[in-house]
Design a protein around this motif. Structure first.
Motif, short mmCIF file in Angstrom:
data_model
loop_
_atom_site.label_atom_id
_atom_site.label_comp_id
_atom_site.label_asym_id
_atom_site.label_seq_id
_atom_site.Cartn_x
_atom_site.Cartn_y
_atom_site.Cartn_z
N GLN A 196 -11.61 3.81 5.08
CA GLN A 196 -11.84 2.86 6.07
C GLN A 196 -11.26 2.97 7.47
N LEU A 197 -9.91 3.23 7.27
CA LEU A 197 -8.90 3.39 8.33
C LEU A 197 -9.39 4.93 9.00
N LEU A 198 -9.84 5.74 8.35
CA LEU A 198 -10.30 7.02 8.86
C LEU A 198 -11.36 6.97 9.18
N PHE A 199 -12.50 6.06 8.90
CA PHE A 199 -13.63 6.12 9.58
C PHE A 199 -13.39 5.40 11.09
N LEU A 200 -12.39 4.34 11.17
CA LEU A 200 -12.05 3.68 12.42
C LEU A 200 -11.34 4.90 13.19
N LEU A 201 -10.67 5.68 12.86
CA LEU A 201 -10.05 6.54 13.76
C LEU A 201 -10.86 7.55 14.20
N ARG A 202 -12.03 7.72 13.38
CA ARG A 202 -12.97 8.86 13.93
C ARG A 202 -13.60 8.00 15.31
N ARG A 203 -13.73 7.04 15.15
CA ARG A 203 -14.23 5.98 16.40
C ARG A 203 -13.28 5.80 17.34
N LEU A 204 -12.12 5.56 17.25
CA LEU A 204 -11.15 5.49 18.10
C LEU A 204 -10.77 6.88 19.01
N THR A 205 -11.13 8.05 18.31
CA THR A 205 -10.78 9.18 19.01
C THR A 205 -11.83 9.44 20.31
N LEU A 206 -12.89 8.76 20.23
CA LEU A 206 -13.90 8.97 21.19
C LEU A 206 -13.65 8.12 22.35
N PRO A 207 -14.13 8.41 23.51
CA PRO A 207 -13.85 7.57 24.77
C PRO A 207 -14.46 6.09 24.34
N PRO A 208 -14.32 5.15 24.93
CA PRO A 208 -15.08 3.99 24.51
C PRO A 208 -16.26 3.70 24.91
N ALA A 209 -16.91 4.40 25.87
CA ALA A 209 -18.16 4.64 25.94
C ALA A 209 -19.11 5.26 25.19
N GLU A 210 -18.52 5.98 24.49
CA GLU A 210 -19.02 6.82 23.40
C GLU A 210 -18.86 6.53 22.00
N ARG A 211 -18.33 5.26 21.74
CA ARG A 211 -18.32 4.79 20.28
C ARG A 211 -19.39 4.13 19.99
N TRP A 212 -19.97 4.26 18.97
CA TRP A 212 -21.28 3.96 18.92
C TRP A 212 -21.60 3.30 17.50
N ASP A 213 -22.71 2.45 17.28
CA ASP A 213 -23.06 1.93 16.16
C ASP A 213 -24.50 2.08 15.97
N PHE A 217 0.96 -1.11 -0.14
CA PHE A 217 -0.01 -0.05 -0.08
C PHE A 217 0.81 1.23 -0.03
N SER A 218 0.26 2.37 -0.24
CA SER A 218 0.99 3.62 -0.50
C SER A 218 1.51 4.16 0.94
N PRO A 219 2.46 5.22 1.09
CA PRO A 219 2.82 5.53 2.30
C PRO A 219 1.75 6.17 3.15
N GLU A 220 0.57 6.82 2.53
CA GLU A 220 -0.47 7.35 3.09
C GLU A 220 -1.23 6.19 3.79
N VAL A 221 -1.43 5.14 3.29
CA VAL A 221 -2.36 4.04 4.03
C VAL A 221 -1.36 3.45 5.16
N GLN A 222 0.05 3.26 4.86
CA GLN A 222 1.11 2.99 5.87
C GLN A 222 0.89 3.75 7.19
N GLN A 223 0.72 5.15 6.86
CA GLN A 223 0.83 6.13 7.90
C GLN A 223 -0.45 6.07 8.62
N LEU A 224 -1.59 5.70 7.97
CA LEU A 224 -2.69 5.58 8.81
C LEU A 224 -3.02 4.23 9.69
N ILE A 225 -2.42 3.05 9.04
CA ILE A 225 -2.18 1.97 10.05
C ILE A 225 -1.52 2.05 11.13
N GLU A 226 -0.36 2.96 10.94
CA GLU A 226 0.33 3.07 12.19
C GLU A 226 -0.41 3.90 13.18
N GLN A 227 -1.22 4.91 12.75
CA GLN A 227 -1.66 5.98 13.66
C GLN A 227 -3.02 5.12 14.41
N VAL A 228 -3.67 4.11 13.66
CA VAL A 228 -4.69 3.24 14.33
C VAL A 228 -4.12 2.54 15.38
#
Length: 248
Positions: free
Chosen positions: A64-81, A3-14
């Motif tokens: 998909q990684l950025l969707f996941l990051l938006r979720r992970l920036t929230l406290p666990p009790a506020e991560r929603w479906d 994958f591109s460096p951008e994807v690798q960067q996001l994987i590392e961030q997650v």
């Protein structure tokens, strides 16, 4: 595949944010281009799956990684479906005119509309991040948007629209129109919106888009975006946010 460096960067961030690895793999049986499953309930990793042979894989996986990051920036009790009880689904079935179908099929269709109502508005936030922070993905983003617009235009054909009740056709097409009008503005290509305008969907689509202007773009406000879209689509009361604390 590499994958591109951008994807690798996001994987590392997650991985740094969550303390868990990210597994990215092809999934031949998938109908969607790419999906994400966040690690929950003691699962050892986050999973990104993508369809083999897809075009624009770096952009799709990055999204998909950025969707996941938006979720992970929230406290666990506020991560929603988004979830729906049978009675909530019955509200949507009535609004969407799906009561002419067997109940299992109707509930499946409600699920598809709910997924669209959840992913589209938040997806605009994700795409803004890609445009602003990951210019190396710009061409793939552009190409993928054109691919999605072409598929949406195909769904405007009378023979397709005639297969389903007016309620669900209008809900789906209004969201697709919002997508087209949004990207017509971003790309300065008014032609994207013309097929939807011709069918009379501009006004309601712009109501959906107005939520992007009045709702804060922080992940903590993503629920508010969905609530606004549900109100415009007449789907208030057809779902709830499932926010029970989880181990993610």
């Amino acid at each position: 595949m590499p994958f591109s460096p951008e994807v690798q960067q996001l994987i590392e961030q997650v991985e740094q944010t969550s303390g868990l690895p990210v597994h990215v793999a092809e999934e031949p049986s998938m109908s969607m281009r790419a999906t994400v499953v966040a690690a929950r309930g003691g699962a050892p990793a986050h999973l990104i799956r993508f369809k083999p042979g897809i075009l624009n894989p770096d952009y799709l996986v990055a999204s998909q990684l950025l969707f996941l990051l938006r979720r992970l920036t929230l406290p666990p009790a506020e991560r929603w479906d988004l979830a729906g009880t049978p009675s909530e689904q019955d509200v949507a079935i009535k609004v969407l005119g799906l009561d002419v179908f067997p109940v299992d099929f109707a509930r499946k269709m409600v699920g598809q509309v709910s997924n669209q109502m959840r992913s589209f508005p938040v997806g605009f936030r994700v795409d803004a991040t890609i445009r602003d922070d990951f210019p190396g993905l710009a061409q793939q983003q552009h190409d993928e948007i054109l691919t999605q617009l072409a598929e949406m235009e195909k769904a405007l054909a009378p023979e397709f629209r005639g297969k389903f009740p007016r309620g669900i056709v209008d809900a789906n097409t209004t969201m697709n129109a919002a997508f087209a009008i949004h990207w017509a503005g971003v790309h300065d290509e008014p032609r994207y919106a013309i097929p939807f305008e011709a069918l009379g969907y501009r006004d309601r689509a712009e109501e959906l888009l107005s939520a992007l202007e009045v709702v804060d773009d922080a992940p903590s406000s993503d629920q508010d975006l969905v609530i606004c879209w549900a109100s415009t689509l007449g789907l208030t009361g057809s779902f709830h946010f499932h926010t029970e604390p989880r181990n993610d």
